[in-house]
Structure formats: C-alpha cells, structure tokens
Write a protein that holds these residues in place. Structure first.
Motif, mmCIF file in Angstrom:
data_model
loop_
_atom_site.group_PDB
_atom_site.id
_atom_site.type_symbol
_atom_site.label_atom_id
_atom_site.label_comp_id
_atom_site.label_asym_id
_atom_site.label_seq_id
_atom_site.Cartn_x
_atom_site.Cartn_y
_atom_site.Cartn_z
ATOM 1 N N ALA A 1 4.801 -37.813 -0.408
ATOM 2 C CA ALA A 1 4.584 -38.420 -1.253
ATOM 3 C C ALA A 1 3.228 -38.002 -2.256
ATOM 4 C CB ALA A 1 5.123 -39.686 -0.357
ATOM 5 N N LEU A 2 2.046 -37.757 -1.343
ATOM 6 C CA LEU A 2 0.455 -37.631 -1.763
ATOM 7 C C LEU A 2 0.914 -36.576 -2.637
ATOM 8 C CD1 LEU A 2 -1.746 -38.657 1.289
ATOM 9 C CD2 LEU A 2 -0.637 -40.011 -0.303
ATOM 10 N N GLY A 3 1.278 -36.002 -2.083
ATOM 11 C CA GLY A 3 1.480 -34.248 -2.782
ATOM 12 C C GLY A 3 1.822 -34.402 -4.146
ATOM 13 N N VAL A 4 3.310 -35.735 -5.024
ATOM 14 C CA VAL A 4 3.649 -36.004 -5.727
ATOM 15 C C VAL A 4 3.050 -36.862 -6.911
ATOM 16 C CG1 VAL A 4 5.238 -37.321 -6.536
ATOM 17 C CG2 VAL A 4 6.181 -35.540 -5.267
ATOM 18 N N ALA A 5 2.800 -37.607 -5.923
ATOM 19 C CA ALA A 5 1.462 -39.210 -6.597
ATOM 20 C C ALA A 5 0.361 -38.467 -6.907
ATOM 21 C CB ALA A 5 0.643 -39.965 -5.134
ATOM 22 N N LEU A 6 0.241 -37.326 -6.764
ATOM 23 C CA LEU A 6 -1.773 -36.403 -6.823
ATOM 24 C C LEU A 6 -1.312 -35.295 -7.630
ATOM 25 C CD1 LEU A 6 -2.944 -37.134 -3.332
ATOM 26 C CD2 LEU A 6 -4.079 -38.187 -5.661
ATOM 27 N N ASN A 7 0.143 -34.747 -8.050
ATOM 28 C CA ASN A 7 0.358 -33.830 -9.046
ATOM 29 C C ASN A 7 -0.082 -32.648 -7.994
ATOM 30 O OD1 ASN A 7 2.102 -32.361 -10.753
ATOM 31 N ND2 ASN A 7 -0.020 -32.702 -12.768
ATOM 32 N N ALA A 8 -0.279 -32.409 -6.795
ATOM 33 C CA ALA A 8 -0.825 -31.494 -6.418
ATOM 34 C C ALA A 8 -0.835 -30.101 -6.624
ATOM 35 C CB ALA A 8 -0.786 -32.084 -4.557
ATOM 36 N N GLU A 9 -1.440 -29.016 -6.240
ATOM 37 C CA GLU A 9 -0.925 -27.716 -6.259
ATOM 38 C C GLU A 9 0.342 -27.043 -5.364
ATOM 39 O OE1 GLU A 9 -3.426 -24.747 -7.941
ATOM 40 O OE2 GLU A 9 -4.700 -26.075 -9.034
ATOM 41 N N TYR A 10 -0.261 -27.461 -4.459
ATOM 42 C CA TYR A 10 0.863 -27.503 -3.316
ATOM 43 C C TYR A 10 0.203 -28.543 -1.850
ATOM 44 C CZ TYR A 10 1.364 -22.683 -4.667
ATOM 45 O OH TYR A 10 0.976 -20.944 -5.239
ATOM 46 N N VAL A 11 1.543 -28.482 -1.441
ATOM 47 C CA VAL A 11 1.319 -29.282 -0.426
ATOM 48 C C VAL A 11 1.318 -28.085 1.214
ATOM 49 C CG1 VAL A 11 2.942 -31.051 1.282
ATOM 50 C CG2 VAL A 11 2.371 -31.108 -0.933
ATOM 51 N N ASP A 12 0.745 -28.169 1.447
ATOM 52 C CA ASP A 12 0.671 -27.111 2.956
ATOM 53 C C ASP A 12 1.281 -27.588 3.928
ATOM 54 O OD1 ASP A 12 0.299 -25.260 0.909
ATOM 55 O OD2 ASP A 12 -1.935 -24.875 2.000
ATOM 56 N N ILE A 13 2.623 -26.940 4.711
ATOM 57 C CA ILE A 13 2.738 -27.952 5.970
ATOM 58 C C ILE A 13 2.196 -27.642 7.567
ATOM 59 C CG2 ILE A 13 4.349 -29.301 7.563
ATOM 60 C CD1 ILE A 13 3.880 -30.857 5.565
ATOM 61 N N TYR A 14 1.601 -27.262 7.984
ATOM 62 C CA TYR A 14 0.490 -26.645 8.820
ATOM 63 C C TYR A 14 1.586 -26.662 10.188
ATOM 64 C CZ TYR A 14 -2.938 -24.479 6.233
ATOM 65 O OH TYR A 14 -3.270 -23.643 5.636
ATOM 66 N N THR A 15 1.714 -25.820 11.162
ATOM 67 C CA THR A 15 3.049 -25.680 11.810
ATOM 68 C C THR A 15 2.674 -25.037 13.441
ATOM 69 O OG1 THR A 15 4.683 -24.067 11.530
ATOM 70 C CG2 THR A 15 5.049 -26.585 11.033
#
Length: 408
Positions: A164-178
């Motif tokens: 949701a933050l990635g969309v709101a900020l128009n981020a280049e990527y959302v990285d999910i670290y696992t």
C-alpha cells in the motif's frame, strides 16, 4: 524522489547481528539514490519476548476473550517495539531515521478489528521526513480507522502495508525480505532441487499464495498489481537478486511463445483437509437437493472448497477440523455423506498453461508413475489442483516438479 519500500519480517530482526545486516541493506539502498521507506514486522515468532503471539498469550492468562479493540491495541505493540529498535539501530550508525506508527504513516482502514482493510493512504508525513533526509521506518500490520481507533490488518498485514505504501508513494520497487532467496518452484524442504524463480507474474504469485505458498501475502500482490508497482522477493541473508513479481509483459519480455518457455511456474500444497462425497438424485430433483445441501452448509458457517458437481454425486473439501461439523449438518438435512480425512491439495500453477493441450495428461502420468491415487481433480486457466492423501502429498509435489522439469 525515488522511493524504495523495504519490508522485513520478524525473523530478519530477531538479533542484533541480523538487525545490523538489515541496516546494511537499507544503507545500500540509500547509496543507490533511493529514499528508503522501511516496513517492519514484530520481532521473532511465538515464544520470542516481543512476538505478537507472545503478547496475546500474556493477556490470555487474565482473560481468554480479549475484546477486539483491546486485542488490536495489544497486537500493534510488537511492530512499534520492532520499529523503534530498527530506527535506533540506524541512528546509532549515523543514519538519520524516524519511526512512524501505521496511523502516523497515514494508513486509514475500515473498522474491522484484526482483519481491517486499507481504505486509503495519506503519505504526507512519510514524504516530509524523506525530503528532510530521514530513513522512514513504519510499523507494518496496522493502521487507524476513520474514527481514530487502532486496527490491525490480519495475516500477512506487513506485506499489505508495504504494498500500500509502495502504491501511495509511487515507489520504484517494493522489496519483501524473507529467509529464502525468492519465490521457489516448490517447497525446498520437500524438493531439494527446487530453485528460485527469476521472475513471476502477479497472477501466478497470487495463485501460488492462495494455494499454500507463504512467501508473500496475496492481498499485498493484488494491491501492487492495481498500479503496476513491481515487487521483489529477496533474502535478508544473501545478496541474491531474488524474484521479480510484475506484469506478464515484463516477465515474458523477449520470448516468442511463452507457453513453450514455461508452462508451469511452481508446485505448492495445502494439507489438513477432508474430502466429502454426497450422493444425490439426478435431474431437476438432484439440482434441488444440491442447492438445499449447499445452503444448509452455508447457514452452518461451513466453508467448502474444491467442488465437483456431477448429476448424482457432489464432491467437495473442508478443513479437517470442520469435517465432523459438516457431516452432522448433512445428516441433519437428510443426506448420507462419505468422508476421507487427512487429505492434501497439490497445485500446479502457471500462466503459460492456458490453452495448452496435454497438461492434465502430464499430471495424471506423473501421479501414475509414483502410484499416487488422485481423489479429485479440477483446473482453471492458471492452476490444476489434485487431491491426494496426506501421506502421498510430498511424493506428489516431487513427482509434478520432476514431470514439468522445474529444476532445469
């Protein structure tokens, strides 16, 4: 600004050494010219001092029925503790950082406690701090309702926050670290030769997640997909590039025939389910019986899945713990039902299978080679499901992985 959202799960934050590794990845993103926004889960898992389940169990010693409002206030504490500690780690190495709760980050939700849905995001606070040079650390899994009550987002909530933050900020990527190096072709605990995928479509990862893969929550993928924000599933413990989750056009860029390139993307599974078989009449009377049967189950709150409706028989599955209840509901409604407990649903997922002949034939062949009985089968445009006995589940996963040459 070039925003990059980085989400770290609880296992990535459980020790000072791991938090130091996380800080290194955040600094590296900053050095690459990004404005990092870091989303954190609660530290550790059940039994660890500040894990969400540990906090809940602490209160249950006094009251086993915690009201929804108070439960959400309690559950939000784990991410707040985690976020403050992560911000302190960054500050300690000379990196300006600020922590924001979900409410302070502008995450507005509906008022369904423990399962809230994000309605909108007002990222003004995040943008302000980022423009001042701060790394913004945000508590995952939480938000605030329009009337000011703290809410939590349910399972996978931190992934949802990050998307949701990635969309709101128009981020280049959302990285999910696992703790794995990306989306795997199968569970590596079952298939030792499973490999990390370089890229996968939004649709494929949603189906894998719904069918048992636990790397990223499908709600997060669906949010990112709405605006086309690419996700990357990466490992906290290595520098591997991870798996890019994006549109099919990006995944298959440059290929001439994607059905030849990759028919099946991955194999996953769900265990702990029971198959129920109900005999009905044929014709119009049979249809009436089936309708009445499904209505009785729905009114009793029994969720069913994997449904095959034939003229004189209906097959479906329920969770193992609901099987006894489902049988009682059916018997009270006048039906005779047979049940097979201890089943598992094994799924082959791939956007490239649509319209390709022979996929079912390959699956049946793989099961036959290993003498695995198929109790039930169904398919959609991206997924084929087979129901097998639980004791044959791991063999079924390995057989399908081999059949579709996913290790190559």
């Amino acid at each position: 600004m070039r925003f990059l959202v980085l989400k770290f799960g609880g296992t990535s934050l459980v020790s000072p050494e791991l938090r130091e590794r996380v800080a290194g990845k955040i600094i590296a993103a900053k050095d690459e010219g990004y404005a990092p926004v870091v989303v954190v889960s609660a530290i550790g898992r059940q039994g660890d001092p500040y894990a969400t389940d540990t906090l809940i169990n602490l209160v249950k010693q006094s009251n086993r029925k915690i009201p929804g409002r108070e439960k959400d206030l309690l559950m939000s504490c784990g991410e707040i503790i985690s976020g403050v500690i992560m911000a302190a780690n960054l500050q300690n190495i000379g990196c300006p950082a600020v922590f924001l709760t979900g409410a302070q980050a502008g995450i507005i939700t509906d008022n369904r406690y423990s399962e809230a849905r994000i309605l909108k995001v007002h990222p003004n606070n995040i943008t302000k701090y980022a423009q001042e040079g701060y790394v913004v650390v945000v508590a995952g899994f939480q938000g605030v309702s329009e009337d000011g009550e703290i809410t939590t987002l349910g399972r996978g909530g931190s992934d949802t926050t990050a998307a949701a933050l990635g969309v709101a900020l128009n981020a280049e990527y959302v990285d999910i670290y696992t703790d794995v190096e990306g989306i795997m072709t199968a569970d590596p605990r079952i298939v030792t030769e499973a490999k990390a995928l370089q890229a996968i479509t939004y649709d494929e990862i949603c189906h894998l997640a719904h069918e048992g893969a636990k790397v990223v929550h499908p709600r997060a993928v669906e949010i990112a997909m709405q605006k086309g924000v690419p996700l990357r599933v990466r490992s906290t413990f290595s520098d591997a590039p991870g798996t890019l989750v994006t549109s099919s056009g990006e995944v298959y860029k440059g290929t001439i025939d994607i059905t030849r390139d990759r028919i099946i993307t991955g194999i996953t599974y769900i265990s702990g389910i029971a198959q129920i078989k109900v005999n009905t009449s044929s014709g119009i009377e049979g249809s009436r019986q089936q309708r009445r049967m499904f209505r009785a189950l729905a009114l009793a709150g029994v969720s069913i899945d994997f449904i095959n409706i034939l003229p004189e028989v209906v097959l479906f599955t329920v969770r193992d713990d609901l099987a006894e209840k489902a049988i009682k509901v059916l018997e009270n409604a006048g039906y005779v039902a047979e049940v097979i407990n201890g089943c598992a649903k094994v799924s082959a997922v791939g956007a490239g299978m649509s319209g390709v002949p022979g996929v079912i034939a390959d699956i049946v062949e793989a099961m036959t080679k290993d003498d695995i009985q198929i109790l039930q089968c169904n398919d959609s445009h991206t997924t084929v499901w087979v129901l097998v006995r639980r004791e044959e589940m791991e063999n079924a996963v390995r057989a399908l992985h081999r059949q579709f040459k996913l290790a190559h």
